[in-house]
Design an enzyme around this catalytic site. Structure first.
Site, PDB file in Angstrom:
ATOM      1  N   PHE A 270     -54.351 -10.231 -32.863  1.00  0.00           N
ATOM      2  CA  PHE A 270     -55.508 -10.360 -31.723  1.00  0.00           C
ATOM      3  C   PHE A 270     -55.324 -10.536 -30.540  1.00  0.00           C
ATOM      4  CE2 PHE A 270     -58.803 -13.441 -29.566  1.00  0.00           C
ATOM      5  CZ  PHE A 270     -59.691 -12.500 -29.454  1.00  0.00           C
TER       6      PHE A 270
ATOM      7  N   GLU B  84     -52.678 -26.540 -32.490  1.00  0.00           N
ATOM      8  CA  GLU B  84     -51.665 -25.023 -32.340  1.00  0.00           C
ATOM      9  C   GLU B  84     -52.457 -23.529 -32.502  1.00  0.00           C
ATOM     10  OE1 GLU B  84     -48.608 -22.747 -31.668  1.00  0.00           O
ATOM     11  OE2 GLU B  84     -48.816 -24.540 -31.602  1.00  0.00           O
TER      12      GLU B  84
ATOM     13  N   VAL C  90     -61.337 -17.704 -37.109  1.00  0.00           N
ATOM     14  CA  VAL C  90     -61.798 -17.303 -37.502  1.00  0.00           C
ATOM     15  C   VAL C  90     -61.636 -15.895 -37.701  1.00  0.00           C
ATOM     16  CG1 VAL C  90     -64.595 -17.253 -38.319  1.00  0.00           C
ATOM     17  CG2 VAL C  90     -63.693 -19.777 -37.108  1.00  0.00           C
TER      18      VAL C  90
ATOM     19  N   ASN D  54     -58.476 -14.529 -22.658  1.00  0.00           N
ATOM     20  CA  ASN D  54     -59.265 -14.779 -24.008  1.00  0.00           C
ATOM     21  C   ASN D  54     -60.862 -15.192 -23.375  1.00  0.00           C
ATOM     22  OD1 ASN D  54     -60.465 -15.764 -26.243  1.00  0.00           O
ATOM     23  ND2 ASN D  54     -58.599 -15.817 -27.130  1.00  0.00           N
TER      24      ASN D  54
ATOM     25  N   TYR E 120     -64.347 -23.270 -25.535  1.00  0.00           N
ATOM     26  CA  TYR E 120     -64.194 -24.363 -25.747  1.00  0.00           C
ATOM     27  C   TYR E 120     -64.719 -25.555 -24.336  1.00  0.00           C
ATOM     28  CZ  TYR E 120     -60.460 -22.906 -28.413  1.00  0.00           C
ATOM     29  OH  TYR E 120     -59.924 -22.276 -29.665  1.00  0.00           O
TER      30      TYR E 120
END
Length: 172
Positions: free
Chosen positions: A26, A90, A94, A131, A138
């Site tokens: 990914f 780190e 999912v 990302n 977040y």
């Protein structure tokens, strides 16, 4: 969706290794992964482990005893000379088909709970600049982007640069 979060066990390392590779794919860096199941077992399940890990499991809708590992949060403890104990997250991963069901939030919240139980004053992590979904996730939870607010950069020595630094160490 029913899921359960628990501490990883040594026998989970095959699933952890699989998901580490899925995360690396990914993040467009699968060639960077060179950790083995055996190294994960050795480094995470020894008397003084280098990391801790939580696992998210889903039960099969037809068989509640058939559990599938669908995510993980791998973290370790560090220390800030300005603030005190810190947990570094780190990896938070999912599997794509299980996203959007609260599993990632559950894993991250459980890491935060572990951190608070160990008197940590902060949870830190790194996220790739491209990302946006992760950065937005977040931020929605109250995270600060220190690159923007304080100008911190992560620095790394590895391979030859690490070897060269070792060569410069004073003799014992």
């Amino acid at each position: 969706m029913n899921y359960k979060i628990r501490a990883a066990r040594k026998e989970d390392c095959k699933d952890i290794a699989r998901m580490i590779m899925e995360l690396a794919v990914f993040e467009k860096m699968p060639d960077q992964v060179n950790i083995s199941v055996e190294e994960l077992e050795r480094d995470g399940f020894c008397p003084n482990p280098f990391f801790e890990c939580l696992i998210a499991e889903m039960s099969d809708e037809h068989n509640s005893k058939c559990l599938t590992v669908v995510g993980y949060a791998l973290y370790f403890f560090t220390y800030s000379t300005w603030k005190g104990p810190t947990v570094f997250l780190e990896d938070l991963y999912v599997m794509p088909e299980f996203r959007g069901n609260g599993v990632g939030k559950g894993l991250m919240s459980k890491v935060a709970k572990v951190a608070k139980e160990k008197r940590c004053v902060r949870l830190q992590l790194a996220v790739l600049d491209w990302n946006s979904p992760a950065r937005d996730f977040y931020a929605a939870k109250g995270a600060q982007d220190l690159t923007d607010s304080e100008g911190w950069h992560f620095i790394r020595f590895d391979g030859l640069s690490l070897d060269n630094l070792v060569k410069e160490a004073p003799k014992d």
